[in-house]
Structures are given as structure tokens and as C-alpha cells.
Enzyme design. Sequence first.
Site, PDB file in Angstrom:
ATOM      1  N   SER A  93     -61.318  -2.337 -13.145  1.00 35.86           N
ATOM      2  CA  SER A  93     -61.999  -3.314 -13.328  1.00 35.86           C
ATOM      3  C   SER A  93     -63.263  -2.920 -13.554  1.00 35.86           C
ATOM      4  O   SER A  93     -63.824  -2.178 -14.040  1.00 35.86           O
ATOM      5  CB  SER A  93     -61.778  -4.642 -12.177  1.00 35.86           C
ATOM      6  OG  SER A  93     -62.365  -5.860 -12.768  1.00 35.86           O
ATOM      7  N   HIS A 227     -54.480  -9.504 -13.459  1.00 35.66           N
ATOM      8  CA  HIS A 227     -55.336  -8.487 -13.142  1.00 35.66           C
ATOM      9  C   HIS A 227     -55.260  -7.547 -12.189  1.00 35.66           C
ATOM     10  O   HIS A 227     -55.634  -6.206 -12.202  1.00 35.66           O
ATOM     11  CB  HIS A 227     -56.827  -9.504 -12.802  1.00 35.66           C
ATOM     12  CG  HIS A 227     -57.886  -8.683 -12.803  1.00 35.66           C
ATOM     13  ND1 HIS A 227     -58.577  -8.037 -14.109  1.00 35.66           N
ATOM     14  CD2 HIS A 227     -58.821  -8.364 -12.108  1.00 35.66           C
ATOM     15  CE1 HIS A 227     -59.535  -7.347 -13.722  1.00 35.66           C
ATOM     16  NE2 HIS A 227     -60.036  -7.306 -12.686  1.00 35.66           N
TER      17      HIS A 227
END
Length: 246
Positions: A93, A227
Amino acid sequence: MAANDDLWVRRYHPAPDAGHRLLCLPYAGGSASYFFPVSRALSPQVDVLAVQYPGRQDRRHEPCVESVQELADLLVDVVKPWTDRPLSLFGHSMGASVAFELALRLEDLGIVPHALFASGRRAPCAPRDEWIHRRDDQGLLAEIKRLDGTDSNLLDDEEMVRMVLPVIRSDYKAAETYRPAPDAPKLTAPVLALVGDDDPKVTVDEARRWREHTSGPFEIEVFRGGHFYLNAHASTVVDRIRTRLG
């Protein structure tokens, strides 16, 4: 090594005889300890280093850094002493953006990373206009729970929430306002993009655009999940890293 290495770099399972090093950079709100299992799994074949950003855990009294480029600037001198053997970068991320900027700085010094693993992050050339860091506390908490990156029980603890929200907000600001320099060169290091097929923060096409940031080899691997697909596929991801580092 620099005197502040102990602040920035955690080496949970030192592997001084390993042929490769892997520097792991956490996601927004994350800490070095997230990569403890990765370090344990890869040692002693790989010497794993995990970055601890300011503002969290034992660095909680330090101000957070709200810029990806500034984080990379602060890290480059810390990382240089660890480049006496092939060094790869793994960022998840926000950590993937920091890893990219750090790789640019290392290559500018003539130090080409062995590989860049860009996980759960859009390519720098594929930004979105996101302003989650401007939401109120409840709006920020809702986003964190949506991504399922933090134990929801912890987020029910008011004292814990007061401790982590400023860090998460600062990191989100860094991630959401990040834009690469218009004249940023391509890396020569190989890039492997890793992404979940149901990640609300990055599509497969956005991850595939990492190809545009290297003149070296590029691969993409898509996993089932969102995610934090890493949590369900940790052993597979570790195997991919091990294979590519040889």
C-alpha cells in the site's frame, strides 16, 4: 551503520550469512512488526529488514511524516549501509510508494535494487483524487474497517483509537497526496506488482501500470482477496519472494 538505524530498521531474525536482503515498508497506519512473520519465514536464507516509521509503537512520541518523498529522503542514508549485498524492497500500500521513491534515490546513487515488490498499490502514474485523511474520526474509522486491515476489536477500544488515529490520518495524507515528480526517471530494477482481485484501493489495471515505471523486467500476480490479501496468502507471497531472490 548510522546511529539512528535502530529507530528505522528492525531486524527480527538476523541472517548475516544470507545472500540477499529484503527491506519491508509498511502500509498506512502499519508498523515494522507486521513483517515479523515474513522475517521468520525467510530467515536464514534472506536477511529481512522492516522499517518503523515515526509516530508509532516505540516511536510514538516522534512526529509523523506526512510526505512519501520525505520518508524516502530520510530513509536513503539509513538504507545505504545495508546495500553491501543485493537488496530488494517490498512495500505494501503506502509502503509501495515509499519503496518506489527510495528505489529512485538508490539508483541515483548507483545502487540498483535487486527487485521492487509493489503490493496493494496503484502505480505512481495512476493516482486517484482521495481525501479520506480529511474525514472526521468516524469517517476514518469506517474506511479502516472497510479495508479490514486492523483487528476490529482494537478499534472498539477508545484508548487504542485515540492512539492510532493520528498516525493513520498522517499516513493517509502522505499516501493520498503523493504524486511522483513529472520528470521522475524509470527504474532499471525489476518490478513485481502484487494485487488482490477485489481491492477497493487498486484495480488490476492500475497495478499493471507499474510496468510504466521500469525499463527492467515486469510481472504482475493477482490474488483472491481485498486490500489485505496478504493476510490470507502470506505463505504464497513469501514463496514468491524466496523464488525471485534465489
